[in-house]
Design a protein around this motif. Structure first.
Motif, PDB file in Angstrom:
ATOM      1  N   ILE A 199       0.818  -1.214   0.000  1.00  0.00           N
ATOM      2  CA  ILE A 199       0.000   0.000   0.000  1.00  0.00           C
ATOM      3  C   ILE A 199       0.852   1.265   0.000  1.00  0.00           C
ATOM      4  O   ILE A 199       0.549   2.243  -0.691  1.00  0.00           O
ATOM      5  CB  ILE A 199      -0.946  -0.002   1.216  1.00  0.00           C
ATOM      6  CG1 ILE A 199      -2.032  -1.077   1.047  1.00  0.00           C
ATOM      7  CG2 ILE A 199      -1.594   1.365   1.417  1.00  0.00           C
ATOM      8  CD1 ILE A 199      -2.878  -1.298   2.287  1.00  0.00           C
ATOM      9  N   ILE A 200       1.925   1.256   0.766  1.00  0.00           N
ATOM     10  CA  ILE A 200       2.755   2.450   0.901  1.00  0.00           C
ATOM     11  C   ILE A 200       3.394   2.862  -0.430  1.00  0.00           C
ATOM     12  O   ILE A 200       3.832   4.000  -0.602  1.00  0.00           O
ATOM     13  CB  ILE A 200       3.849   2.215   1.977  1.00  0.00           C
ATOM     14  CG1 ILE A 200       4.608   3.505   2.310  1.00  0.00           C
ATOM     15  CG2 ILE A 200       4.819   1.135   1.530  1.00  0.00           C
ATOM     16  CD1 ILE A 200       3.775   4.568   2.958  1.00  0.00           C
ATOM     17  N   TYR A 215       6.859   9.996  13.529  1.00  0.00           N
ATOM     18  CA  TYR A 215       5.437  10.280  13.322  1.00  0.00           C
ATOM     19  C   TYR A 215       4.971  11.397  14.254  1.00  0.00           C
ATOM     20  O   TYR A 215       4.255  12.326  13.858  1.00  0.00           O
ATOM     21  CB  TYR A 215       4.595   9.040  13.603  1.00  0.00           C
ATOM     22  CG  TYR A 215       4.579   7.957  12.543  1.00  0.00           C
ATOM     23  CD1 TYR A 215       5.436   7.973  11.447  1.00  0.00           C
ATOM     24  CD2 TYR A 215       3.692   6.881  12.653  1.00  0.00           C
ATOM     25  CE1 TYR A 215       5.403   6.965  10.494  1.00  0.00           C
ATOM     26  CE2 TYR A 215       3.648   5.878  11.712  1.00  0.00           C
ATOM     27  CZ  TYR A 215       4.505   5.911  10.628  1.00  0.00           C
ATOM     28  OH  TYR A 215       4.463   4.909   9.697  1.00  0.00           O
ATOM     29  N   SER A 216       5.362  11.278  15.521  1.00  0.00           N
ATOM     30  CA  SER A 216       4.952  12.258  16.522  1.00  0.00           C
ATOM     31  C   SER A 216       5.526  13.637  16.212  1.00  0.00           C
ATOM     32  O   SER A 216       4.809  14.645  16.228  1.00  0.00           O
ATOM     33  CB  SER A 216       5.393  11.795  17.920  1.00  0.00           C
ATOM     34  OG  SER A 216       5.097  12.767  18.902  1.00  0.00           O
ATOM     35  N   TYR A 242      -2.374  15.170  14.734  1.00  0.00           N
ATOM     36  CA  TYR A 242      -3.403  16.156  14.398  1.00  0.00           C
ATOM     37  C   TYR A 242      -4.206  15.761  13.167  1.00  0.00           C
ATOM     38  O   TYR A 242      -5.205  16.417  12.846  1.00  0.00           O
ATOM     39  CB  TYR A 242      -2.746  17.527  14.183  1.00  0.00           C
ATOM     40  CG  TYR A 242      -2.030  18.038  15.400  1.00  0.00           C
ATOM     41  CD1 TYR A 242      -2.743  18.514  16.511  1.00  0.00           C
ATOM     42  CD2 TYR A 242      -0.642  18.007  15.479  1.00  0.00           C
ATOM     43  CE1 TYR A 242      -2.087  18.964  17.646  1.00  0.00           C
ATOM     44  CE2 TYR A 242       0.023  18.463  16.610  1.00  0.00           C
ATOM     45  CZ  TYR A 242      -0.699  18.928  17.688  1.00  0.00           C
ATOM     46  OH  TYR A 242      -0.045  19.369  18.815  1.00  0.00           O
ATOM     47  N   ARG A 243      -3.769  14.720  12.488  1.00  0.00           N
ATOM     48  CA  ARG A 243      -4.473  14.288  11.274  1.00  0.00           C
ATOM     49  C   ARG A 243      -5.229  12.975  11.447  1.00  0.00           C
ATOM     50  O   ARG A 243      -5.965  12.564  10.552  1.00  0.00           O
ATOM     51  CB  ARG A 243      -3.474  14.159  10.112  1.00  0.00           C
ATOM     52  CG  ARG A 243      -2.831  15.502   9.753  1.00  0.00           C
ATOM     53  CD  ARG A 243      -1.728  15.352   8.723  1.00  0.00           C
ATOM     54  NE  ARG A 243      -1.070  16.623   8.468  1.00  0.00           N
ATOM     55  CZ  ARG A 243      -1.351  17.422   7.431  1.00  0.00           C
ATOM     56  NH1 ARG A 243      -2.277  17.079   6.574  1.00  0.00           N
ATOM     57  NH2 ARG A 243      -0.692  18.550   7.277  1.00  0.00           N
ATOM     58  N   PHE A 244      -5.012  12.302  12.583  1.00  0.00           N
ATOM     59  CA  PHE A 244      -5.666  11.020  12.852  1.00  0.00           C
ATOM     60  C   PHE A 244      -6.367  11.077  14.216  1.00  0.00           C
ATOM     61  O   PHE A 244      -6.074  11.946  15.044  1.00  0.00           O
ATOM     62  CB  PHE A 244      -4.655   9.881  12.806  1.00  0.00           C
ATOM     63  CG  PHE A 244      -4.084   9.631  11.434  1.00  0.00           C
ATOM     64  CD1 PHE A 244      -4.626   8.654  10.611  1.00  0.00           C
ATOM     65  CD2 PHE A 244      -3.025  10.395  10.947  1.00  0.00           C
ATOM     66  CE1 PHE A 244      -4.125   8.435   9.336  1.00  0.00           C
ATOM     67  CE2 PHE A 244      -2.513  10.190   9.677  1.00  0.00           C
ATOM     68  CZ  PHE A 244      -3.063   9.207   8.868  1.00  0.00           C
ATOM     69  N   TRP A 248       3.343  10.263   2.906  1.00  0.00           N
ATOM     70  CA  TRP A 248       2.226   9.475   2.369  1.00  0.00           C
ATOM     71  C   TRP A 248       1.010   9.581   3.293  1.00  0.00           C
ATOM     72  O   TRP A 248      -0.119   9.802   2.829  1.00  0.00           O
ATOM     73  CB  TRP A 248       2.654   8.019   2.231  1.00  0.00           C
ATOM     74  CG  TRP A 248       1.710   7.163   1.441  1.00  0.00           C
ATOM     75  CD1 TRP A 248       1.811   6.834   0.120  1.00  0.00           C
ATOM     76  CD2 TRP A 248       0.536   6.502   1.936  1.00  0.00           C
ATOM     77  NE1 TRP A 248       0.760   6.016  -0.248  1.00  0.00           N
ATOM     78  CE2 TRP A 248      -0.037   5.794   0.849  1.00  0.00           C
ATOM     79  CE3 TRP A 248      -0.093   6.439   3.173  1.00  0.00           C
ATOM     80  CZ2 TRP A 248      -1.208   5.053   0.968  1.00  0.00           C
ATOM     81  CZ3 TRP A 248      -1.264   5.705   3.300  1.00  0.00           C
ATOM     82  CH2 TRP A 248      -1.814   5.013   2.210  1.00  0.00           C
ATOM     83  N   LEU A 249       1.220   9.431   4.593  1.00  0.00           N
ATOM     84  CA  LEU A 249       0.120   9.476   5.558  1.00  0.00           C
ATOM     85  C   LEU A 249      -0.531  10.852   5.602  1.00  0.00           C
ATOM     86  O   LEU A 249      -1.760  10.965   5.722  1.00  0.00           O
ATOM     87  CB  LEU A 249       0.624   9.069   6.943  1.00  0.00           C
ATOM     88  CG  LEU A 249       0.934   7.579   7.112  1.00  0.00           C
ATOM     89  CD1 LEU A 249       1.804   7.339   8.341  1.00  0.00           C
ATOM     90  CD2 LEU A 249      -0.362   6.766   7.211  1.00  0.00           C
ATOM     91  N   ARG A 250       0.267  11.894   5.510  1.00  0.00           N
ATOM     92  CA  ARG A 250      -0.296  13.250   5.457  1.00  0.00           C
ATOM     93  C   ARG A 250      -1.202  13.416   4.245  1.00  0.00           C
ATOM     94  O   ARG A 250      -2.316  13.936   4.337  1.00  0.00           O
ATOM     95  CB  ARG A 250       0.837  14.275   5.384  1.00  0.00           C
ATOM     96  CG  ARG A 250       1.476  14.651   6.703  1.00  0.00           C
ATOM     97  CD  ARG A 250       2.572  15.657   6.439  1.00  0.00           C
ATOM     98  NE  ARG A 250       3.202  16.122   7.661  1.00  0.00           N
ATOM     99  CZ  ARG A 250       4.415  16.626   7.712  1.00  0.00           C
ATOM    100  NH1 ARG A 250       5.141  16.714   6.605  1.00  0.00           N
ATOM    101  NH2 ARG A 250       4.914  17.046   8.859  1.00  0.00           N
ATOM    102  N   ALA A 251      -0.703  12.984   3.087  1.00  0.00           N
ATOM    103  CA  ALA A 251      -1.479  13.132   1.857  1.00  0.00           C
ATOM    104  C   ALA A 251      -2.763  12.320   1.929  1.00  0.00           C
ATOM    105  O   ALA A 251      -3.834  12.806   1.526  1.00  0.00           O
ATOM    106  CB  ALA A 251      -0.631  12.701   0.655  1.00  0.00           C
TER     107      ALA A 251
END
Length: 336
Positions: A69-70, A153-154, A160-162, A118-121
């Motif tokens: 997925i990544i 990540y922190s 703030y996005r999850f 990727w996670l931000r997007a």
């Protein structure tokens, strides 16, 4: 809350035995592994909706899955996840969502910045599509420099996005990661979305004492490579059922806090214990262990089972030293 990860079926529906086991266990929450491109997706969703209703409509976490997925375009995967989520919601199943799993071993390595981007997007795009869906920050596999990944990540502000932070634990030591995560992500609830190789009556109170009120056994059953972790057919099945249905108490649990015990007759030659602990037995053999009673001592040393006094007195002198050496060797092996 004691949850359960459902079978990872992409090409077929749940088996009759799997359906019966799920109803028998009555988990308080489900993690459904969804395959957006499955040829049996519609029938699978209908089957899962029926099971969900029979269980009394427990909480659901939907985990869409594909290989690597990544490596996908994050916006494309956001669209795939949204469409899959809508298909479940169409049959009344309102799901939370986790967009991936253990990115560092599923294509991302320890390139934390790549994962962060990727996670931000993904989160930014998915929030526009479904702003009210509870979105989980995927767990990293507890191997290598995974804590370094959490710190990255922190530091990047992903909290703030999850809405929720996921963790995985396959040993008592890894349960303690909950405290580490709470320090890094104080604003997010922590959920253990994969746990196994420990009795639920043992790990549930341990996690609850660390502020983790939700944990999911991985996995009810599934592909053959995951057979060592199947709840079906394992020695943990009855313990899961009793723990989830509130049929355990301090008076009835072993002194080890819920670890399954075994009599001498059950462990002669390791015959029953190797069936109850197939993953540990495979590691035991790989490290040079044999199929004799020493396997029981390894399990005791790793905190997997309780001991009976008569068995210890009869066997300890000539086996404990050997088992201790092997336990040390196995503890240094990567165990996923």
């Amino acid at each position: 809350m004691l949850g359960l990860v459902c079978p990872n079926r992409q090409w077929a529906l749940w088996t009759a035995d799997e359906c019966s086991a799920l109803i028998d266990l009555m988990p308080a929450a489900l993690c459904i592994i969804g395959f957006p491109q499955s040829p049996v997706l519609r029938a699978k969703i209908e089957q899962e909706a029926s099971l969900w209703e029979q269980l009394g409509k427990p909480k659901i976490i939907l985990r869409p899955y594909a290989d690597g997925i990544i490596t996908f375009n994050a916006l494309d995967w956001s669209f795939e996840c949204y469409i899959l989520l809508q298909k479940y919601r169409a049959v009344g199943m309102d799901c939370e969502l986790v967009c991936g799993n253990e990115f560092q071993i599923e294509g991302g390595g320890e390139d934390w910045q790549r994962q962060i981007d990727w996670l931000r997007a993904f989160a930014t795009d998915f929030r526009m599509r479904s702003p009210n869906t509870v979105l989980h920050l995927p767990a990293l596999s507890p191997i290598g420099n995974y804590r370094q990944g959490w710190q990255a990540y922190s530091d990047a502000g992903l909290a703030y996005r999850f809405d929720t932070m996921n963790m995985h634990a396959y040993s008592e030591a890894q349960l303690q990661d909950a405290a580490v995560l709470q320090g890094m992500f104080p604003a997010l609830p922590i959920i253990c979305t994969e746990v196994n190789q420990m009795a639920p009556s043992f790990y549930v109170p341990k996690l609850e004492s660390l502020g983790v009120d939700e944990s999911y056994w991985f996995i009810l059953s599934g592909t053959e490579d995951q057979r060592p972790y199947w709840l079906m057919g394992s020695g943990y099945y009855a313990d899961f059922k009793a723990t989830g249905q509130g049929n355990t108490s301090p008076e009835t649990l072993p002194a080890t806090g819920g670890l399954p015990g075994a009599s001498h007759d059950e462990t002669v030659g390791g015959n029953m214990l190797k069936d109850k602990f197939p993953g540990e037995f495979a590691a035991w053999i790989a490290a040079g262990g044999d199929e004799e009673e020493a396997f029981r001592f390894y399990l005791m040393g790793m905190g997997k089972i309780a001991a009976t006094q008569d068995f210890l007195e009869a066997m300890a002198d000539n086996l404990a030293s050997h088992a201790k050496e092997l336990a040390i060797g196995i503890s240094r092996l990567p165990f996923e």
